[in-house]
Design a protein around this motif. Sequence first.
Motif, short mmCIF file in Angstrom:
data_model
loop_
_atom_site.label_atom_id
_atom_site.label_comp_id
_atom_site.label_asym_id
_atom_site.label_seq_id
_atom_site.Cartn_x
_atom_site.Cartn_y
_atom_site.Cartn_z
N ILE A 133 0.63 -1.17 -0.21
CA ILE A 133 0.04 0.14 0.14
C ILE A 133 0.74 1.55 0.15
O ILE A 133 0.46 2.15 -0.50
N PHE A 134 1.91 1.11 0.59
CA PHE A 134 2.87 2.41 0.65
C PHE A 134 3.82 2.28 -0.62
O PHE A 134 4.18 3.43 -0.91
N SER A 135 4.25 1.32 -1.19
CA SER A 135 5.08 1.34 -2.42
C SER A 135 4.23 1.45 -3.66
O SER A 135 4.60 2.09 -4.57
N GLU A 136 3.06 0.74 -3.63
CA GLU A 136 2.33 0.97 -4.95
C GLU A 136 1.37 2.14 -4.89
O GLU A 136 1.16 2.86 -5.97
N LEU A 137 0.65 2.22 -3.85
CA LEU A 137 -0.33 3.55 -3.81
C LEU A 137 0.46 4.53 -3.43
O LEU A 137 0.29 5.26 -2.47
N ASN A 138 1.18 5.13 -4.53
CA ASN A 138 1.94 6.25 -4.24
C ASN A 138 1.55 7.56 -3.86
O ASN A 138 1.95 8.41 -3.62
N GLN A 139 0.19 7.81 -4.22
CA GLN A 139 -0.71 8.92 -3.77
C GLN A 139 -1.09 8.95 -2.34
O GLN A 139 -1.71 10.05 -1.79
N LEU A 140 -0.86 7.70 -1.64
CA LEU A 140 -1.24 7.98 -0.16
C LEU A 140 -0.46 8.92 0.53
O LEU A 140 0.78 8.69 0.50
N LYS A 141 -1.16 9.77 1.10
CA LYS A 141 -0.47 10.91 1.95
C LYS A 141 -0.22 10.42 3.40
O LYS A 141 -1.24 10.21 4.21
N ASP A 142 0.87 10.64 4.04
CA ASP A 142 1.11 10.32 5.30
C ASP A 142 1.05 11.86 6.23
O ASP A 142 1.75 12.74 5.85
N ILE A 143 0.09 11.88 6.92
CA ILE A 143 -0.33 13.03 7.50
C ILE A 143 0.29 13.03 9.09
O ILE A 143 -0.24 13.80 9.81
N SER A 144 0.95 11.92 9.20
CA SER A 144 1.49 11.71 10.97
C SER A 144 2.06 12.88 11.29
O SER A 144 2.03 13.33 12.71
N MET A 145 2.94 13.45 10.61
CA MET A 145 3.73 14.75 10.94
C MET A 145 3.49 16.14 10.23
O MET A 145 4.12 17.10 10.43
N ASP A 146 2.07 16.11 9.53
CA ASP A 146 1.49 17.20 9.08
C ASP A 146 1.02 18.19 10.14
O ASP A 146 0.45 17.86 11.18
N ARG A 147 1.77 19.50 10.30
CA ARG A 147 1.58 20.28 11.23
C ARG A 147 -0.13 20.70 11.25
O ARG A 147 -0.47 21.01 12.45
N ARG A 148 -0.74 20.55 10.16
CA ARG A 148 -2.42 20.89 10.14
C ARG A 148 -2.99 19.84 11.09
O ARG A 148 -4.21 20.09 11.65
N TYR A 149 -2.28 18.59 11.37
CA TYR A 149 -3.24 17.39 12.02
C TYR A 149 -2.56 17.04 13.26
O TYR A 149 -2.64 16.03 13.65
N GLY A 150 -1.63 17.75 13.90
CA GLY A 150 -0.84 17.47 15.01
C GLY A 150 -1.93 17.17 16.14
O GLY A 150 -1.59 16.17 16.98
N ALA A 151 -3.20 17.87 16.21
CA ALA A 151 -3.79 17.66 17.48
C ALA A 151 -5.09 16.72 16.99
O ALA A 151 -6.29 16.89 17.80
N ILE A 152 -5.14 16.01 15.85
CA ILE A 152 -6.07 15.44 15.32
C ILE A 152 -6.69 14.16 16.17
O ILE A 152 -7.75 13.89 16.45
N CYS A 153 -5.59 13.47 17.22
CA CYS A 153 -5.87 12.58 18.30
C CYS A 153 -5.30 13.29 19.47
O CYS A 153 -4.24 13.94 19.28
N GLY A 154 -5.83 12.76 20.57
CA GLY A 154 -5.22 13.26 21.94
C GLY A 154 -5.79 14.70 22.20
O GLY A 154 -6.81 14.85 21.53
N ILE A 155 -5.40 15.06 23.31
CA ILE A 155 -6.17 16.27 23.90
C ILE A 155 -5.31 17.35 24.13
O ILE A 155 -4.09 17.16 24.89
N THR A 156 -5.46 18.76 23.62
CA THR A 156 -4.51 19.83 24.04
C THR A 156 -4.85 20.37 25.15
O THR A 156 -5.75 20.20 25.95
N GLU A 157 -4.10 21.33 25.52
CA GLU A 157 -4.15 21.95 26.93
C GLU A 157 -5.51 22.88 26.58
O GLU A 157 -6.37 22.89 27.64
N LYS A 158 -5.72 23.61 25.76
CA LYS A 158 -7.25 24.39 25.47
C LYS A 158 -8.30 23.42 25.39
O LYS A 158 -9.38 23.68 26.19
N GLU A 159 -8.16 22.04 24.81
CA GLU A 159 -9.38 21.21 24.87
C GLU A 159 -9.59 20.68 26.23
O GLU A 159 -10.86 20.51 27.05
N LEU A 160 -8.55 20.55 27.19
CA LEU A 160 -8.56 20.11 28.60
C LEU A 160 -9.28 21.06 29.28
O LEU A 160 -10.43 20.72 30.14
N LYS A 161 -9.08 22.39 29.15
CA LYS A 161 -9.73 23.63 29.91
C LYS A 161 -11.07 23.85 29.45
O LYS A 161 -12.01 24.14 30.04
#
Length: 538
Positions: free
Chosen positions: A202-230
């Motif tokens: 899937i990573f070698s053949e589906l070359n359009q697959l986008k890895d968003i794991s370190m994408d700055r726009r999605y840093g808080a997509i999982c987990g809880i931020t300080e703002k969300e906690l409060k």
Amino acid sequence: METQKLPIGIQDFEKIRKENYLYVDKTDFIYSLAQQGSPSFLARPRRFGKSLLISTMRAYFEGRRELFDGLKIADLEKDWEEHPVIHIDFSGAGKFATNEELKIYLDRVLKKYESEYKITDVAETLGIRLADVIREANNQTGKKVAVLIDEYDKPLLDALQTPDRDKNHYTMASFYGVLKSCDPYMCFLFLTGITKFAKVSIFSELNQLKDISMDRRYGAICGITEKELKSFLNPSVKKLAKSLGETIKNTLAILKQKYDGYHFNDRCEDIYNPFSLLNALDNEKLDSYWFQTATPKMLFGLIEESNYDLTNILDTVTLDSDAFSDYRVGGGSLTPIIYHSGYLTIKNYDKGTNLFTLGFPNEEVRNGFIKFLLPLYTNIPEDRLGLATENFRKAISSRDIEMLMALFTASIADLPTRRSGNMEYAYQVAFHAMLRQTGFDVESEQQVIGGRVDVTLQTSDTVYIFELKMDGGKEWQDVAKIALEQIEKKAYPARYSQSGKKIYKIAIVFSTEKGGVAGYEVLSNQSNDAGFPDGLGG
């Protein structure tokens, strides 16, 4: 005082919304991803909310608008189209240590969708069956399909140290490999996992697959931020503060030290571990919730198999940005998989060298990791670790080096009978880990002008500089003398010269032949003295 229904262990978005559990709103991230439409992959540690994210995506693509009332996406989405969804969830499907278990599970999942879309001409291979399901879902509904795969890599991780490792790898590669040909029938493809495995189709053949794991726009997509906690959890924080007998301000500081500190890119805000945070608030008790359910037995197996240097993890380790991209089974560094598994996080990024500095994210992970490590490298049983740690602390605080060395010598006395291989490394790991468990300021392999210091420990009024050596069949006194000369010659104490602290320079020599501590010697001086020794020990 208001009581919140916290979704402990609940990953079903529909259940959370219908039964009025707290939901920390992440739907704006889902809308953003849907608008982009790019096949995407997200790596996050276990119990970080990936399954709930997938469940929320499923409800969104099924067009279940009523579940999203009052959430961010309700104001963003205008069309609410209904799409067929193929959801493959490996997260709660048991273990996949054998290839047979994996094939049985995939067969069961595919049969469910084949029945739903009345597919009677069933292909022989699992991959082609998946492609047929996607095509038929598109043909029969007239709508493109959303394919959601949760913890795609679990069958690979479960089998890493089993005879079926390569079989599982091949099965998953061929299964995922068909997705590229299904692109015309899909509106959305999203995978979650712990890490990105190299050479999976899937990573070698589906070359359009986008890895968003370190994408700055999605840093808080999982987990809880300080703002969300409060914003979302303030009533629960108040209840915990009352239970602890602390102010809200102090309680927030305690929670931050214990469970915060994850960073998933070079500019990511602090992210709390949601599993530990919610459990602590729900139970009104601080504990190591995540580590107790995510004990890294698999990681330690890989570490021992590859002779990975654990002393790196006990301090900080650097990693090139390209190294985050995938994990190669049987080769390369284990650091990326340790990072993706949640035991390390990004502490700093040097743009000039393109290097990330990684370290433990918080107190829960640091203490849990070391507690798991120590029984493997010392003879201190887990139920006696607290007492042993306190004894080490007392010896260090009172500058009782004789007691410190007696405690350490006893703790590794039978290590050679339990471990084989590089004993120098084993002794170093035991010493580093035991000192770190004390809670004092400890640095490993500290870089100074003259070289690298093995271990440095600081208290409020004392600095301990340790140099660790094997005797190599020589007299330990001669080896200790060389080690102390190295400390002086390379000016290891120089950075503390104006601190006003008492400085101890300690050479510890291990026996190559008999094992354990052969002997030790100590030099000491005030940090503003001329540097003459005032004592020896051994």
